[in-house]
Design a protein around this motif. Sequence first.
Motif, PDB file in Angstrom:
ATOM      1  N   SER A  98     -18.359  76.189 -45.205  1.00 19.42           N
ATOM      2  CA  SER A  98     -19.210  76.637 -46.310  1.00 19.42           C
ATOM      3  C   SER A  98     -19.471  75.529 -47.324  1.00 19.42           C
ATOM      4  O   SER A  98     -20.083  75.780 -48.360  1.00 19.42           O
ATOM      5  CB  SER A  98     -18.558  77.827 -47.020  1.00 19.42           C
ATOM      6  N   ALA A  99     -19.015  74.316 -47.056  1.00 18.39           N
ATOM      7  CA  ALA A  99     -19.234  73.204 -47.981  1.00 18.39           C
ATOM      8  C   ALA A  99     -20.725  72.995 -48.225  1.00 18.39           C
ATOM      9  O   ALA A  99     -21.559  73.286 -47.345  1.00 18.39           O
ATOM     10  CB  ALA A  99     -18.606  71.928 -47.430  1.00 18.39           C
ATOM     11  N   ARG A 100     -21.059  72.470 -49.394  1.00 18.27           N
ATOM     12  CA  ARG A 100     -22.458  72.273 -49.770  1.00 18.27           C
ATOM     13  C   ARG A 100     -23.214  71.436 -48.750  1.00 18.27           C
ATOM     14  O   ARG A 100     -24.378  71.702 -48.443  1.00 18.27           O
ATOM     15  CB  ARG A 100     -22.528  71.590 -51.139  1.00 18.27           C
ATOM     16  N   TYR A 101     -22.573  70.402 -48.223  1.00 15.69           N
ATOM     17  CA  TYR A 101     -23.274  69.489 -47.314  1.00 15.69           C
ATOM     18  C   TYR A 101     -22.288  68.943 -46.290  1.00 15.69           C
ATOM     19  O   TYR A 101     -21.169  68.551 -46.634  1.00 15.69           O
ATOM     20  CB  TYR A 101     -23.890  68.327 -48.102  1.00 15.69           C
ATOM     21  N   ILE A 102     -22.683  68.940 -45.020  1.00 18.07           N
ATOM     22  CA  ILE A 102     -21.894  68.342 -43.950  1.00 18.07           C
ATOM     23  C   ILE A 102     -22.731  67.218 -43.352  1.00 18.07           C
ATOM     24  O   ILE A 102     -23.837  67.436 -42.872  1.00 18.07           O
ATOM     25  CB  ILE A 102     -21.509  69.369 -42.879  1.00 18.07           C
ATOM     26  N   THR A 103     -22.217  66.006 -43.412  1.00 18.61           N
ATOM     27  CA  THR A 103     -22.970  64.828 -43.014  1.00 18.61           C
ATOM     28  C   THR A 103     -23.264  64.827 -41.515  1.00 18.61           C
ATOM     29  O   THR A 103     -22.342  64.984 -40.704  1.00 18.61           O
ATOM     30  CB  THR A 103     -22.183  63.555 -43.366  1.00 18.61           C
ATOM     31  N   PRO A 104     -24.507  64.629 -41.115  1.00 11.97           N
ATOM     32  CA  PRO A 104     -24.817  64.496 -39.685  1.00 11.97           C
ATOM     33  C   PRO A 104     -24.310  63.159 -39.159  1.00 11.97           C
ATOM     34  O   PRO A 104     -24.159  62.196 -39.903  1.00 11.97           O
ATOM     35  CB  PRO A 104     -26.350  64.561 -39.661  1.00 11.97           C
ATOM     36  N   SER A 105     -24.024  63.099 -37.882  1.00 13.14           N
ATOM     37  CA  SER A 105     -23.530  61.868 -37.258  1.00 13.14           C
ATOM     38  C   SER A 105     -23.751  61.973 -35.755  1.00 13.14           C
ATOM     39  O   SER A 105     -24.110  63.045 -35.236  1.00 13.14           O
ATOM     40  CB  SER A 105     -22.041  61.675 -37.539  1.00 13.14           C
ATOM     41  N   THR A 119     -16.712  68.758 -37.525  1.00  8.54           N
ATOM     42  CA  THR A 119     -15.950  68.078 -38.570  1.00  8.54           C
ATOM     43  C   THR A 119     -15.416  69.049 -39.617  1.00  8.54           C
ATOM     44  O   THR A 119     -14.759  68.646 -40.566  1.00  8.54           O
ATOM     45  CB  THR A 119     -16.833  67.023 -39.266  1.00  8.54           C
ATOM     46  N   ALA A 120     -15.710  70.339 -39.462  1.00  4.08           N
ATOM     47  CA  ALA A 120     -15.238  71.373 -40.388  1.00  4.08           C
ATOM     48  C   ALA A 120     -14.936  72.633 -39.599  1.00  4.08           C
ATOM     49  O   ALA A 120     -15.470  72.840 -38.505  1.00  4.08           O
ATOM     50  CB  ALA A 120     -16.289  71.649 -41.459  1.00  4.08           C
ATOM     51  N   ILE A 121     -14.057  73.475 -40.146  1.00  2.07           N
ATOM     52  CA  ILE A 121     -13.743  74.740 -39.490  1.00  2.07           C
ATOM     53  C   ILE A 121     -14.374  75.882 -40.263  1.00  2.07           C
ATOM     54  O   ILE A 121     -14.675  75.748 -41.457  1.00  2.07           O
ATOM     55  CB  ILE A 121     -12.216  74.963 -39.373  1.00  2.07           C
ATOM     56  N   PRO A 122     -14.600  77.032 -39.613  1.00  4.65           N
ATOM     57  CA  PRO A 122     -15.140  78.200 -40.326  1.00  4.65           C
ATOM     58  C   PRO A 122     -14.268  78.557 -41.524  1.00  4.65           C
ATOM     59  O   PRO A 122     -13.039  78.514 -41.438  1.00  4.65           O
ATOM     60  CB  PRO A 122     -15.113  79.300 -39.262  1.00  4.65           C
ATOM     61  N   VAL A 123     -14.895  78.887 -42.628  1.00  9.07           N
ATOM     62  CA  VAL A 123     -14.146  79.132 -43.850  1.00  9.07           C
ATOM     63  C   VAL A 123     -13.206  80.326 -43.710  1.00  9.07           C
ATOM     64  O   VAL A 123     -12.109  80.333 -44.282  1.00  9.07           O
ATOM     65  CB  VAL A 123     -15.107  79.318 -45.042  1.00  9.07           C
ATOM     66  N   ASP A 124     -13.585  81.336 -42.927  1.00  5.56           N
ATOM     67  CA  ASP A 124     -12.684  82.481 -42.752  1.00  5.56           C
ATOM     68  C   ASP A 124     -11.456  82.103 -41.940  1.00  5.56           C
ATOM     69  O   ASP A 124     -10.371  82.658 -42.131  1.00  5.56           O
ATOM     70  CB  ASP A 124     -13.418  83.668 -42.128  1.00  5.56           C
ATOM     71  N   GLN A 125     -11.600  81.124 -41.057  1.00  2.24           N
ATOM     72  CA  GLN A 125     -10.453  80.635 -40.297  1.00  2.24           C
ATOM     73  C   GLN A 125      -9.489  79.891 -41.219  1.00  2.24           C
ATOM     74  O   GLN A 125      -8.260  80.033 -41.107  1.00  2.24           O
ATOM     75  CB  GLN A 125     -10.932  79.704 -39.178  1.00  2.24           C
ATOM     76  N   PHE A 126     -10.025  79.132 -42.143  1.00  2.00           N
ATOM     77  CA  PHE A 126      -9.195  78.443 -43.134  1.00  2.00           C
ATOM     78  C   PHE A 126      -8.495  79.456 -44.047  1.00  2.00           C
ATOM     79  O   PHE A 126      -7.322  79.292 -44.387  1.00  2.00           O
ATOM     80  CB  PHE A 126     -10.066  77.492 -43.956  1.00  2.00           C
ATOM     81  N   ALA A 127      -9.219  80.520 -44.424  1.00  2.00           N
ATOM     82  CA  ALA A 127      -8.689  81.490 -45.377  1.00  2.00           C
ATOM     83  C   ALA A 127      -7.456  82.215 -44.869  1.00  2.00           C
ATOM     84  O   ALA A 127      -6.594  82.597 -45.663  1.00  2.00           O
ATOM     85  CB  ALA A 127      -9.772  82.503 -45.734  1.00  2.00           C
ATOM     86  N   VAL A 128      -7.347  82.424 -43.564  1.00  2.00           N
ATOM     87  CA  VAL A 128      -6.198  83.147 -43.029  1.00  2.00           C
ATOM     88  C   VAL A 128      -5.090  82.211 -42.573  1.00  2.00           C
ATOM     89  O   VAL A 128      -4.042  82.658 -42.108  1.00  2.00           O
ATOM     90  CB  VAL A 128      -6.615  84.063 -41.850  1.00  2.00           C
ATOM     91  N   ASN A 129      -5.311  80.911 -42.701  1.00  2.00           N
ATOM     92  CA  ASN A 129      -4.270  79.947 -42.337  1.00  2.00           C
ATOM     93  C   ASN A 129      -4.391  78.739 -43.257  1.00  2.00           C
ATOM     94  O   ASN A 129      -4.759  77.646 -42.846  1.00  2.00           O
ATOM     95  CB  ASN A 129      -4.417  79.510 -40.876  1.00  2.00           C
TER      96      ASN A 129
END
Length: 422
Positions: free
Chosen positions: A296-303, A312-322
């Motif tokens: 859910s970050a404002r911007y994720i850099t393309p590469s 390069t990021a995980i789903p925010v709900d996955q982070f929230a439960v762990n």
Amino acid sequence: MNPLNYDALLTASSLTRIDKAFVIKKANISFEAKLYLCMMTIILLLMSGEGLSAVIDDIKSDMQLNEAKLLNAPPTWGWAIGAAIGMGSAPRGDAAPPSWIPTDTSLRSSSPWNAVVPWFVIFPGTANAAKNVRIKVYGATIYFLLKSTNQWKKIDTGLGNPTWAQVSTPNYSSILYKSYPRIEADGYLSYKLDANSNPIHGGTPRYQLSSYGIDPLDINAVYVNFKTQLVLDDPLGVDDRSSAQILVQVGADYYPTMATTSADFAPVYYTPALGFSRFGLVKPLPRTHHMATISSARYITPSDYVNAGGQTAIPVDQFAVNMPPVLDDSIAPTVPSGFGATKKVAANGSAAITLSWIASKDNVAVVGYDIYRNGKKINVSAINSYKDSLGTATGYLYSYTVKAFDAAGNRSNTSNSVNIVY
């Protein structure tokens, strides 16, 4: 009130706390006792859920837009607008942005990078009017979530004090000079903006991932935080903290090795960021600034890596439960035991009091110890000893105590006191 995060309510840590809170016999329980137990369990679940929900809301907010406009910052540059995820959970050259083109093409390959540096930036806002303030920066932590185990690994940052800082121009085009902090009474460091309100960029030492059991190819998420607080530059001067608009951004950078320097990246001369938070306001009360590699970050850099399907990021709900243990830690360390003191008097009449104790234990990790003399906190120590230097003998009684604390700010009860007459 924030809406409850029902996934977070059922984390193992929440259930463990509830299980430990109620140890009762199953047999011969009255209806009233069962009803009371049920009500208390629901209350504890709701309290736990609200706490976790507030934390994840703070983290999500810190990965959005800046809280105020930065003074003289380039208005179109990404960091001058808000948070972003760069290389994120993929420490490898092909996860760098397309604009990062060093002469050494091997630096843009899929080879893993094995070093990381957590950092912060202090930047004044356009409405800052405070002169008698300093910015205390402390408590740096960094965690890596491993794909193979779904467990968080913490890098040992000790007390989390910065070890370097430098003043630069507002567009970061050049470094002006080193910034030297003041050591506060609690042992943490504070920084003061110069007369031209130039930003201050600092951080911790560089850490080798493999030294902490972290395989660069096994990272699923990264979490970084620093704590800040506005303190007075001159305690006897005017308290103008209410007119302060000073912001802090936190983040981290990867490096291919512990020995890599910015010169190795010529002609770009900088390392792509792992990620960075928004610029959040520093306040008179302590505040935690979060950076997390969440979707859910404002911007994720393309590469190249992301375009090929890499994450390069995980789903925010996955982070929230762990979440990292430091965010869901309400257990204080054990009381320091075996507390004692020895006195050594020098030829000039001054004395050094050496305090020592048996190290405390914690469910996550003990970060340090608060040292008290006559009931007043005089310093902190990262180890289970401390040396207090006294001046000429006065015949006064000095009473020492100590408390242990963890990265979440939980503190133990006070140790036994040790009295020294000097």
